[in-house]
Design a protein around this motif. Structure first.
Motif, PDB file in Angstrom:
ATOM      1  N   VAL A 129      -5.957  -1.214  11.793  1.00 27.30           N
ATOM      2  CA  VAL A 129      -5.552   0.175  12.003  1.00 27.30           C
ATOM      3  C   VAL A 129      -4.211   0.401  11.322  1.00 27.30           C
ATOM      4  CG1 VAL A 129      -4.979   1.944  13.700  1.00 27.30           C
ATOM      5  CG2 VAL A 129      -6.757   0.259  14.210  1.00 27.30           C
ATOM      6  N   LEU A 130      -4.163   1.399  10.449  1.00 28.41           N
ATOM      7  CA  LEU A 130      -2.930   1.787   9.764  1.00 28.41           C
ATOM      8  C   LEU A 130      -2.522   3.156  10.284  1.00 28.41           C
ATOM      9  CD1 LEU A 130      -4.063   0.855   6.131  1.00 28.41           C
ATOM     10  CD2 LEU A 130      -2.951  -0.607   7.798  1.00 28.41           C
ATOM     11  N   ASP A 131      -1.425   3.197  11.024  1.00 30.09           N
ATOM     12  CA  ASP A 131      -0.921   4.441  11.617  1.00 30.09           C
ATOM     13  C   ASP A 131       0.231   4.932  10.748  1.00 30.09           C
ATOM     14  OD1 ASP A 131       0.062   6.489  13.125  1.00 30.09           O
ATOM     15  OD2 ASP A 131       0.495   5.287  14.906  1.00 30.09           O
ATOM     16  N   VAL A 132      -0.028   5.955   9.941  1.00 28.87           N
ATOM     17  CA  VAL A 132       0.958   6.373   8.939  1.00 28.87           C
ATOM     18  C   VAL A 132       1.135   7.882   8.920  1.00 28.87           C
ATOM     19  CG1 VAL A 132       0.531   4.387   7.448  1.00 28.87           C
ATOM     20  CG2 VAL A 132      -0.800   6.458   7.120  1.00 28.87           C
ATOM     21  N   GLU A 133       2.244   8.300   8.320  1.00 23.99           N
ATOM     22  CA  GLU A 133       2.512   9.721   8.133  1.00 23.99           C
ATOM     23  C   GLU A 133       1.868  10.199   6.826  1.00 23.99           C
ATOM     24  OE1 GLU A 133       3.868  11.337  10.510  1.00 23.99           O
ATOM     25  OE2 GLU A 133       4.439   9.586  11.693  1.00 23.99           O
ATOM     26  N   ILE A 134       2.041  11.480   6.532  1.00 21.96           N
ATOM     27  CA  ILE A 134       1.344  12.108   5.417  1.00 21.96           C
ATOM     28  C   ILE A 134       1.644  11.430   4.080  1.00 21.96           C
ATOM     29  CG2 ILE A 134       3.159  13.861   5.308  1.00 21.96           C
ATOM     30  CD1 ILE A 134       1.120  15.792   4.140  1.00 21.96           C
ATOM     31  N   ASN A 135       2.899  11.055   3.830  1.00 20.35           N
ATOM     32  CA  ASN A 135       3.220  10.420   2.552  1.00 20.35           C
ATOM     33  C   ASN A 135       2.571   9.054   2.431  1.00 20.35           C
ATOM     34  OD1 ASN A 135       4.801  12.563   1.608  1.00 20.35           O
ATOM     35  ND2 ASN A 135       6.631  11.793   2.634  1.00 20.35           N
ATOM     36  N   GLY A 136       2.480   8.336   3.551  1.00 19.96           N
ATOM     37  CA  GLY A 136       1.786   7.054   3.543  1.00 19.96           C
ATOM     38  C   GLY A 136       0.305   7.221   3.260  1.00 19.96           C
ATOM     39  N   VAL A 137      -0.293   8.259   3.835  1.00 17.33           N
ATOM     40  CA  VAL A 137      -1.712   8.539   3.572  1.00 17.33           C
ATOM     41  C   VAL A 137      -1.936   8.777   2.089  1.00 17.33           C
ATOM     42  CG1 VAL A 137      -3.591  10.190   3.969  1.00 17.33           C
ATOM     43  CG2 VAL A 137      -2.147   9.462   5.875  1.00 17.33           C
ATOM     44  N   LEU A 145       0.835  -1.195   0.000  1.00 12.91           N
ATOM     45  CA  LEU A 145       0.000   0.000   0.000  1.00 12.91           C
ATOM     46  C   LEU A 145       0.870   1.246   0.000  1.00 12.91           C
ATOM     47  CD1 LEU A 145      -2.694  -0.997   2.641  1.00 12.91           C
ATOM     48  CD2 LEU A 145      -3.057  -0.711   0.183  1.00 12.91           C
ATOM     49  N   GLU A 146       1.942   1.183   0.740  1.00 13.88           N
ATOM     50  CA  GLU A 146       2.905   2.281   0.806  1.00 13.88           C
ATOM     51  C   GLU A 146       4.235   1.707   1.261  1.00 13.88           C
ATOM     52  OE1 GLU A 146       4.185   3.806   3.843  1.00 13.88           O
ATOM     53  OE2 GLU A 146       3.292   2.248   5.084  1.00 13.88           O
ATOM     54  N   HIS A 147       5.309   2.339   0.812  1.00 16.01           N
ATOM     55  CA  HIS A 147       6.633   1.907   1.231  1.00 16.01           C
ATOM     56  C   HIS A 147       7.602   3.072   1.114  1.00 16.01           C
ATOM     57  CE1 HIS A 147       8.256   1.624  -2.935  1.00 16.01           C
ATOM     58  NE2 HIS A 147       7.015   1.297  -3.246  1.00 16.01           N
ATOM     59  N   ALA A 148       8.688   2.997   1.894  1.00 16.25           N
ATOM     60  CA  ALA A 148       9.677   4.073   1.901  1.00 16.25           C
ATOM     61  C   ALA A 148      11.004   3.513   2.395  1.00 16.25           C
ATOM     62  CB  ALA A 148       9.214   5.225   2.789  1.00 16.25           C
ATOM     63  N   GLN A 149      12.033   4.339   2.299  1.00 16.77           N
ATOM     64  CA  GLN A 149      13.369   3.935   2.740  1.00 16.77           C
ATOM     65  C   GLN A 149      13.871   4.918   3.780  1.00 16.77           C
ATOM     66  OE1 GLN A 149      16.061   2.539  -0.290  1.00 16.77           O
ATOM     67  NE2 GLN A 149      17.845   3.331   0.776  1.00 16.77           N
ATOM     68  N   SER A 182       2.118  -4.019   3.549  1.00 15.43           N
ATOM     69  CA  SER A 182       1.614  -4.882   2.484  1.00 15.43           C
ATOM     70  C   SER A 182       0.095  -4.925   2.478  1.00 15.43           C
ATOM     71  CB  SER A 182       2.164  -6.304   2.628  1.00 15.43           C
ATOM     72  OG  SER A 182       1.502  -6.998   3.666  1.00 15.43           O
ATOM     73  N   LYS A 183      -0.458  -5.060   1.301  1.00 14.74           N
ATOM     74  CA  LYS A 183      -1.905  -5.219   1.172  1.00 14.74           C
ATOM     75  C   LYS A 183      -2.364  -6.484   1.878  1.00 14.74           C
ATOM     76  CE  LYS A 183      -1.904  -2.937  -3.353  1.00 14.74           C
ATOM     77  NZ  LYS A 183      -2.157  -3.104  -4.808  1.00 14.74           N
ATOM     78  N   GLN A 184      -1.526  -7.527   1.797  1.00 16.15           N
ATOM     79  CA  GLN A 184      -1.917  -8.799   2.386  1.00 16.15           C
ATOM     80  C   GLN A 184      -2.029  -8.724   3.901  1.00 16.15           C
ATOM     81  OE1 GLN A 184      -2.836 -11.429   0.389  1.00 16.15           O
ATOM     82  NE2 GLN A 184      -3.714 -12.023   2.347  1.00 16.15           N
ATOM     83  N   SER A 185      -1.167  -7.925   4.538  1.00 18.01           N
ATOM     84  CA  SER A 185      -1.236  -7.809   5.990  1.00 18.01           C
ATOM     85  C   SER A 185      -2.560  -7.191   6.424  1.00 18.01           C
ATOM     86  CB  SER A 185      -0.064  -6.981   6.520  1.00 18.01           C
ATOM     87  OG  SER A 185      -0.132  -5.643   6.078  1.00 18.01           O
ATOM     88  N   VAL A 186      -3.077  -6.253   5.637  1.00 16.17           N
ATOM     89  CA  VAL A 186      -4.375  -5.646   5.935  1.00 16.17           C
ATOM     90  C   VAL A 186      -5.479  -6.676   5.737  1.00 16.17           C
ATOM     91  CG1 VAL A 186      -5.999  -3.827   5.286  1.00 16.17           C
ATOM     92  CG2 VAL A 186      -3.537  -3.364   5.283  1.00 16.17           C
ATOM     93  N   ARG A 187      -5.386  -7.461   4.668  1.00 20.85           N
ATOM     94  CA  ARG A 187      -6.393  -8.489   4.397  1.00 20.85           C
ATOM     95  C   ARG A 187      -6.409  -9.547   5.501  1.00 20.85           C
ATOM     96  NH1 ARG A 187      -4.184  -8.474  -1.510  1.00 20.85           N
ATOM     97  NH2 ARG A 187      -5.634  -7.074  -2.577  1.00 20.85           N
TER      98      ARG A 187
END
Length: 244
Positions: free
Chosen positions: A141-149, A113-117, A126-131
């Protein structure tokens, strides 16, 4: 990035006469190593929650209160990372520790869904982890920063997540909260406040379904709980039906 905490306690039974029975059946979970494998949408009948907010907004306190009141109804998605485990960390609980080659393969397969370095290591949701969480009967619950959103908004995750932003009452109050921790230098404080302003401007643009101003903790908590209570009742009714 996402927190790497899995909440595995069972949800308490709540006897409420108007709880609706489960309408859709969950499918069997599939493995994390095959993120593109087809999966019934019935397992995703409850919207995942994407929650964001700057450090010092009180986001963690609000989530902790929610998880404590409704144990077992929520779970954080476990992130993938290419870094080595730290002492005490458990694969599959704190992170999914993978090789750089496997991580890149998931990126190529559109498995994130989102990734960064960061600092030479790769992290991703991963999409699968949400599924997997959705198929377990919990609210992801996905706790993410602005770029992840922004990345998740552009993804094909179904059903579409519910986006919630936790907002401090003002920049001055946020500065006070951060300074009171005693962990920030002037340089790190400036960087946090600069990134916070960007996040708040993005929230003010209408990017989120709900914006909660955390001026008074209990008021903000009731607001958050009110947004999610219908889904909580759905999960509780399902567990009641299964005798859990």
């Amino acid at each position: 990035m996402l927190r790497s905490v899995a909440l595995l306690r069972r949800c308490p039974v709540v006897f409420i006469s108007d709880l609706q029975p489960r309408l859709l059946q969950l499918v069997l979970p599939v493995t994390l190593t095959r993120p593109t494998r087809a999966m019934s949408q019935n397992a995703l009948s409850v919207q995942p929650i994407v929650i964001s907010g700057p450090s010092g907004s009180g986001k963690s306190t609000l989530l902790n209160k929610l998880f404590a009141e409704f144990p077992g109804c929520f779970a954080f998605s476990v992130s993938h990372t290419t870094r080595n485990p730290r002492p005490g960390e458990v694969n599959g609980k704190d992170y999914h520790f993978v090789t750089k080659e496997d991580f890149v393969k998931l990126v190529e397969e559109s498995g994130f869904l989102e990734h960064a370095q960061f600092s030479g290591n790769m992290y991703g949701t991963s999409k699968q982890s949400v599924r997997d969480i959705s198929s377990s009967g919990q609210l992801c619950v996905l706790d993410v920063e602005i770029n992840g959103v922004k990345s998740i908004k552009q993804s094909d995750l179904k059903p579409k997540p519910r986006f919630i932003f936790i907002k401090p009452p003002s920049m001055d109050e946020l500065r006070r909260r951060l300074q009171s921790r005693g962990t920030e230098t002037e340089d790190s404080l400036k960087k946090r406040l600069d990134s916070t302003q960007e996040a708040m401007d993005y929230a003010d643009s209408g990017a989120y379904d709900h914006v909660i101003v955390n001026n008074e903790l209990e008021v903000a908590y009731e607001h958050l709980k009110g947004i999610l209570i219908a889904d909580i009742h759905k999960i509780q009714a399902d567990k009641l039906k299964k005798g859990q």
